[in-house]
Design a protein around this motif. Sequence first.
Motif, mmCIF file in Angstrom:
data_model
loop_
_atom_site.group_PDB
_atom_site.id
_atom_site.type_symbol
_atom_site.label_atom_id
_atom_site.label_comp_id
_atom_site.label_asym_id
_atom_site.label_seq_id
_atom_site.Cartn_x
_atom_site.Cartn_y
_atom_site.Cartn_z
ATOM 1 N N ARG A 24 0.802 -0.970 0.087
ATOM 2 C CA ARG A 24 0.055 -0.256 0.194
ATOM 3 C C ARG A 24 0.945 1.098 -0.103
ATOM 4 O O ARG A 24 0.834 2.235 -0.862
ATOM 5 C CB ARG A 24 -0.886 0.011 0.982
ATOM 6 C CG ARG A 24 -1.856 1.235 1.322
ATOM 7 C CD ARG A 24 -2.764 1.144 2.456
ATOM 8 N NE ARG A 24 -3.468 -0.030 2.712
ATOM 9 C CZ ARG A 24 -4.837 -0.171 2.055
ATOM 10 N NH1 ARG A 24 -5.243 0.644 1.649
ATOM 11 N NH2 ARG A 24 -5.383 -1.488 2.068
ATOM 12 N N TYR A 28 1.199 3.837 -3.010
ATOM 13 C CA TYR A 28 0.609 5.156 -2.865
ATOM 14 C C TYR A 28 1.655 6.313 -3.210
ATOM 15 O O TYR A 28 1.313 7.598 -3.563
ATOM 16 C CB TYR A 28 -0.023 5.455 -1.590
ATOM 17 C CG TYR A 28 -0.252 6.773 -1.306
ATOM 18 C CD1 TYR A 28 -1.516 7.231 -2.123
ATOM 19 C CD2 TYR A 28 -0.017 7.620 -0.481
ATOM 20 C CE1 TYR A 28 -2.278 8.704 -1.959
ATOM 21 C CE2 TYR A 28 -0.483 8.839 -0.225
ATOM 22 C CZ TYR A 28 -1.752 9.321 -1.066
ATOM 23 O OH TYR A 28 -2.099 10.557 -1.056
ATOM 24 N N PHE A 51 -7.247 6.500 -3.183
ATOM 25 C CA PHE A 51 -6.259 5.702 -3.297
ATOM 26 C C PHE A 51 -6.577 4.338 -2.536
ATOM 27 O O PHE A 51 -6.508 3.247 -2.963
ATOM 28 C CB PHE A 51 -4.806 6.208 -2.767
ATOM 29 C CG PHE A 51 -3.775 4.962 -3.068
ATOM 30 C CD1 PHE A 51 -3.473 4.501 -4.288
ATOM 31 C CD2 PHE A 51 -3.439 4.249 -2.009
ATOM 32 C CE1 PHE A 51 -2.405 3.305 -4.556
ATOM 33 C CE2 PHE A 51 -2.515 3.122 -1.980
ATOM 34 C CZ PHE A 51 -2.089 2.846 -3.137
ATOM 35 N N ASP A 52 -7.123 4.373 -1.118
ATOM 36 C CA ASP A 52 -7.275 3.581 -0.245
ATOM 37 C C ASP A 52 -8.537 2.721 -0.904
ATOM 38 O O ASP A 52 -8.383 1.405 -1.061
ATOM 39 C CB ASP A 52 -7.639 3.813 1.161
ATOM 40 C CG ASP A 52 -6.526 4.202 2.074
ATOM 41 O OD1 ASP A 52 -5.304 3.864 1.482
ATOM 42 O OD2 ASP A 52 -6.391 4.914 2.935
#
Length: 173
Positions: A24, A28, A51-52
Amino acid sequence: MAFDLQPCLKGDLVELRPLRAGDRDALYAVAADPLIWEQHPAKSRCEPEGFDRFFDESLASGGALLVLDAATQQVIGSSRFHGYDPEAREIEIGWTFLARRYWCGPYNRALKRLMLEHAFQFVDSVVFLVAPENLRSQRAMEKIGGVRDGVRADSRGVESFVYRITRVGLRVL
């Protein structure tokens, strides 16, 4: 033989491996660049919440791949296999993005070549859905031999251009 949606693929310029939860932060760091998303309909992917959502959907898809620079092993982007249809012998490649320093060079071509070579072991046709406003991705598709083949709704229900590459029509990337 079943289609492996998350293969490990290695080339001279890029390597692909299955996306993992621990990727992650590194991904990102690439996606946080708003210029990557300026022509994309989902512009919020450069922001933490957007993004999450994208990252969680990618993990849940079962077809997401992390893209690494083969020389440095740095994360440079991601892509995804989606919608495998064994009867139609077709799959989609999409959700691809690369860090800007890897644009306009051989990296996208190398990434797509690896994914297409893998896909054509199982299918005869690969489709790519591109938003009408995403001129950059349309040009990239044309550079790798994609042929515009109509319009269809993407996973969000938004009309997108369909680009297709067939095993027969595949040219050396």
